[in-house]
Write an enzyme that holds these catalytic residues in place. Structure first.
Site, PDB file in Angstrom:
ATOM      1  CB  THR A 179      -0.502   0.045   1.249  1.00 11.06           C
ATOM      2  OG1 THR A 179      -1.627  -1.070   0.959  1.00 11.06           O
ATOM      3  CG2 THR A 179      -1.634   1.691   1.379  1.00 11.06           C
ATOM      4  N   GLY A 216       3.045  -2.929   8.583  1.00 13.99           N
ATOM      5  CA  GLY A 216       3.534  -3.737   9.795  1.00 13.99           C
ATOM      6  C   GLY A 216       4.446  -3.512  10.207  1.00 13.99           C
ATOM      7  CD  GLU A 273      -4.303 -10.141   3.787  1.00 12.42           C
ATOM      8  OE1 GLU A 273      -4.598 -10.578   2.806  1.00 12.42           O
ATOM      9  OE2 GLU A 273      -3.545 -10.049   4.800  1.00 12.42           O
TER      10      GLU A 273
END
Lengths: 709, 709
Positions: free
Chosen positions: B169, B208, B461
């Site tokens: 992303t 993350g 997702e």
């Protein structure tokens, strides 16, 4: 940081040009928003006046906003990063500011200021409101004039050595106020009441201000005189010394700790262990106890209805304000966010231009206008009814009955509007968040905190479900009354036209006609109420159920009729307010109102099919019209959003700012709030390193020789 | 504390007795729950085996749960009070524990362990999953076998001096992966790629592990060779030194900071400034670049479909697990919470006995079972299809086509199930919270954190809305294919029976018959798909729209057909799994399945009315049946909930514990977590006192004399 914010190079998909210039994802958003803004075909300022209820109100609101915005105590930059302890501290500072305006300002301004502050910091408004709304409101409405004057003389009017809280809810009792178990037992010998918590489940719970701040409380307790239980009444009980804030004897308090939201409020629990208060601390506007233990009760319960309704009306009003904030963010973002391209060589499409995205935002924008119109009407009705109630000549039976009828209608109407508006806004916040994709999940765009702070509105001061069931019951009662030729309040007056409405059908008329749309909802609502009345009569007259059993049996129907009646009220109120609006903004308002009604019709089509108002062939046309009106409103949507007139300060979301420079503001905020020159975790040496640099486990070759086979 | 927990005295409404004893709000709950539990008419253990997929699975899951529960690193008592920094630290410790099981365990156990840990601590599962699922999964599926072996040799298999993250992303691009703007430009001279972030909106975002932990990333970047853009491919890029965790040259990272939930994950942003990596770091299972800059692309895109589907399947599976947790809390609480009395002299009624409360919880319990059955079937299909895909002989055209068809069906089916299951569970968590009233808003009963942690599943997702639109597109394509006599995958195979289904009506048959219920949904779904196909053909053939335009025009319909198709799939899967269940639990499962289908029918009645499958006269009967089945299931609801087999540790909510002692555990927890011997705020001296003890303002009598009039 400045260098990071600069444009680091050309777009790799460099063939794309836009308005003659090379398109750049990072720098284009403000240009795009300015273009949207330039499309306005109506005077935006006029729409703001409409929303605020007139130019004068707009000016007052803007003054208040400016005042708050400039006050450093209300700095909002770190609002989303505050840990609980710090949050409570800052909230207390803000309570100090906000409370000083309460006395000085007339009611409109006080309420507006509470609403506006609440929009950016719900904890501050609630923590201040616990004293001025709940404690002081209870003393004013349930105390005698002398009692009010007494508590004002103690500081209750100005928060000097005085902070009131409101001990209603218990651990074991919330909705059923009449079931509270705390006792207030009269001791004739000393002319005192003894307040007592009989067991842990009767602990007062959720009490805003109790953990650290409150000096006094209004306590709901069962009045016991000579062993007789007179039910739950209100008592002022001192909790803390007003000099050193130590707890009074017999008072135990604790901190409720972590909540889903509104962590700036010091909610606490309170237990009373044989706490003695003078008899005169019982609030005695209605029920009175004299020094001999004689109890006199008021003839009319309804007279004490009013106290809790104000809160509900405020929540209905706040619903559209909060919805406006989050729609502003999501809609502006949708007007600058591009994703997927439909035409090669063109920039990707704005997500706002996707029909499905319009479906997610635009009908909810219309809904927000409808909530505004409906709550405005409710607010006026509330003022009128409360004034009538206070001034009614109790010996004039007709006037008294009319005042009581008004209060009943106010009670059920505000119940439905509070419930469906607070739910509606919760859903709007959630939808807006999702419509911003991952950026909606960031703490800094406000959706998470907004949702967590908001949703308690669906539970407190009347759980929404319980309110709907009681509104549904009132509608059945109104239906029964109408059948006997009795009077029905204004909001549900269409029930008296049930027979006429029952025969109505669309019959090829233009479904966009406001008259038709209102008629459609009135007929559906009347039909539902009549069906419920029929079933009620069947259950009570033929099946021998008592009232309680019959209403219980009809729960689902009660909920449904409250829902449809409330929606009908919103549609009618919205069209009426469009009718009264200035010509220059009528077209845009009319589109919004029509969209709201069509969207509602589409969502609820089953009942119009069952009633025969619509035929199956009408349905596709309605869906097409909803899409069409979405497209129409979309063209003007940025100017419409601008008319909400919420400054960047009150939006407090970088992706939703006025200038549309979404990525820049957002990146900037994230970097500013998380300045890390250190690429290692604070716990790196202690935790990350020993784990990540642990040696390899070697194969244990000696193992096989350890024990012989 | 012990004395506070004791019963402080008798109930003031002392006339109430219950089962021959004086009724006490505080002490009665565990007694009430034990009575509910004793009502079980089926072997609860057998239902657990059904839910887990067999006795052996149950035993394995219980072993894992016990292991986690006993591990002090997983102590959950302070989980709801953790500030972000502490949360991240504890999460890192737990990552250390969880990651050590991944290699050792077979796939079923690894996935289950991730699910189970995620249920109480979503951050730990995600933070571990970022490496093992996203990074390692990408290397495995997009890298060659040699590349996989290489990265394993560097530590990627065991988290030794290696932590992978996943740079997909960007700030400006999420859903449209193909639109990512980061570039990977081939430099033939040095045989390297240059990874570069062209401008701020191309900053990798939400990554993350990036803020503090990750040493490497899989980066999505546009492959540019000799000025030609080959689209987005995957590249392994080192981020940090594996000795001292300092950033590599050209890498800028920052902390994303506060999120709505999952604050234990160190999400970060990453910018690349002309970062050079060896050519061999591009993952080359499909597209390959040789040292001369020759690019070879794979013949079939679909071969790389699989990588993202696993995550969606897991989310569908987790949906029922999370729903089970929150339903356990809300249902047990409803079975011990009493409010309002219907019979004088009796205790108040359990809220679970109110029809309306049953409406809120019990159909959602049935929904949870349906999601479990549907996701289980999807999981099996996924395993089979992935295996086929990996092992298919690429020269066997028939086998290859069949494998590709399976992947397509898997893609659209998992899209719909992921979307509606994650939404469904979000709604269930929210409803469960509201059904617990104020206590649902307490931080300690887990709903707030649960909701905040869960809802990102609706966005990441594959944004749910986008997934639904793509599932809807696939259904239209399947419909088109069916009209040409082509093959349609199993889940949508009923489309081939459209004509037969179109003529079906209820016609007085028993609506409770599973065959009728499945037929009703298949006919509605087939009808919707056919209508969409008709409109698609009209738009493309008569109105001259291209495919993209036509699909855009049909957005709302695409969403609707995906919704109804997914619901149909759940209903069919649920009934099929009931059919295969042991006789001893068939009756209870059958009630749940029938309730789920009837409740779905009621909610969606408009379309059955439009199609003529139902007539308006059928509707009241369906509502009555829903109430009736709610009542039936209610009788067994506590044993059913028990069958979810979630221990108090995994519930982590005092009002939902197994023994039903809700008020005691809740009060106990609040006091334990907020031990305040001090009744003043920590900021009392500094803030409360100066404000509350400020002197009165005196009237300024001198003012009038200040200036002469």
């Amino acid at each position: 940081m400045a260098s990071r914010l600069a444009n680091l190079g050309a777009n790799p998909t460099a063939a794309v040009t836009h308005d003659g210039k090379e398109y750049n994802t990072f720098t284009e958003p403000p240009v795009a928003l300015a273009q949207e803004r330039a499309k306005a075909k109506f005077p935006v300022r006029e729409l703001t006046y409409y929303l605020d209820g007139g130019e004068e109100n707009t000016k007052k609101i803007e003054e208040m906003m400016l005042d708050i915005e400039r006050n450093p105590i209300f700095s909002m930059d770190d609002q989303y990063d505050l840990p609980m302890e710090k949050n409570r501290e800052i909230t207390m500072q803000r309570v100090g500011v906000l409370s000083q305006y309460v006395q000085a300002a007339p009611e409109f301004e006080s309420l507006k200021r509470f609403s506006i502050v609440g929009l950016i910091d719900a904890s501050t408004t609630t923590r201040t409101g616990v004293h001025f709304g709940l404690f002081f409101g209870a003393v004013r409405s349930s105390g005698t004039n002398e009692q009010l004057a007494y508590w004002v003389s103690k500081g209750a009017g100005t928060l000097r050595r005085f902070f009131g809280c409101f001990c209603m809810t218990e651990l074991g009792h919330g909705s059923n106020v009449a079931g509270m178990e705390t006792t207030a037992t009269f001791d004739k010998k000393t002319d005192e009441f003894v307040i007592h918590t009989p067991h842990v489940a009767a602990t007062k719970w959720w009490i805003g201000g109790a953990a650290h701040t409150a000096t006094h409380t209004v306590c709901y307790a069962r009045l016991i005189v000579d062993g007789k239980d007179y039910g739950v009444k209100n008592f002022v009980v001192p909790l803390r010394d007003t000099e050193d804030w130590s707890l009074k004897p017999g008072i135990a308090v604790g901190d409720i700790g972590k909540k889903m939201g509104r962590d700036g409020i010091d909610n606490g629990w309170v237990q009373f262990t044989h706490v003695r208060i003078p008899r005169q601390y019982m609030l005695m506007r209605y029920t009175k106890v004299d020094s001999e233990g004689n109890v006199t009760q008021p003839p009319l319960d309804q007279l004490s209805y009013g106290a809790l309704i104000g809160g509900r009306v405020s929540m209905a009003v706040d619903s559209s304000l909060w919805a406006a904030r989050f729609l502003t963010i999501a809609t502006r973002y949708a007007a600058v966010r591009r994703q997927f391209s439909s035409t090669p060589g063109e920039p990707e499409s704005k997500i706002l231009d996707y029909k499905f995205h319009q479906r997610r935002l635009i009908p909810r924008l219309a809904y927000t206008f409808a909530m505004r119109a409906g709550s405005e009407k409710l607010l006026q009705f509330h003022s009128k009814a409360m004034e009538n109630m206070l001034n009614v000549d109790k010996n004039d039976k007709t006037a008294l009955n009319s005042a009581i009828e008004d209060m009943k209608e106010l009670f059920s109407l505000s119940a439905g509007l509070k419930a469906f508006s607070t739910w509606g806004t919760a859903e709007i916040i959630d939808q807006c968040r999702q419509s911003c994709g991952g950026h909606g999940y960031s703490g800094y765009n406000g959706f998470g905190q907004g949702y967590n702070d908001w949703v308690v509105q669906c539970t407190w001061e009347g759980d929404n479900n319980i309110l709907c069931l009681s509104a549904g019951r009132a509608l059945i009662q109104a239906g029964l009354s109408a059948r006997k030729g009795g009077k029905v309040g204004d909001a549900a007056s269409y029930i008296t036209r049930s027979q006429e409405l029952a025969s109505k059908k669309l019959n090829g008329r233009d479904i966009r006609d406001p008259k038709v749309l209102v008629e459609a909802f009135e007929s559906a609502s009347a039909r539902g109420i009549n069906r419920a009345v029929d079933r009620y009569l069947e259950l009570t007259e033929k099946k021998g159920l008592n009232q309680t059993q019959a209403f219980e049996e009809l729960s689902q129907l009660r909920f449904e009729i409250a829902r449809v009646h409330t929606r009908t009220y919103l549609i009618r109120s919205f069209f009426a307010s469009v009718e009264a609006a200035k010509d220059s903004i009528k077209p845009v308002l009319s589109d919004l109102a029509t969209l709201f009604a069509l969207w509602s019709l589409e969502a609820d089509s089953a009942q119009f099919l069952v009633s025969g108002y619509l035929s199956p062939d009408d349905i596709p046309q309605i869906t097409t019209l909803v899409d069409e009106y979405n497209g129409k409103v979309r063209e003007q949507v940025i100017p419409i959003i601008d008319a909400f007139n919420l400054s960047d300060f009150f939006i407090n979301a970088p992706i939703g700012q006025y200038d549309g420079n979404a990525y820049k503001h957002y990146f900037d905020k994230v970097v500013r709030r998380n300045p890390n020159r250190e690429s290692r975790a604070p716990y790196h040496e202690r935790l990350v390193k020993p784990f990540m640099q642990r040696p390899e486990e070697e194969d244990d070759e000696d193992l096989e020789e350890l024990v012989e086979d």
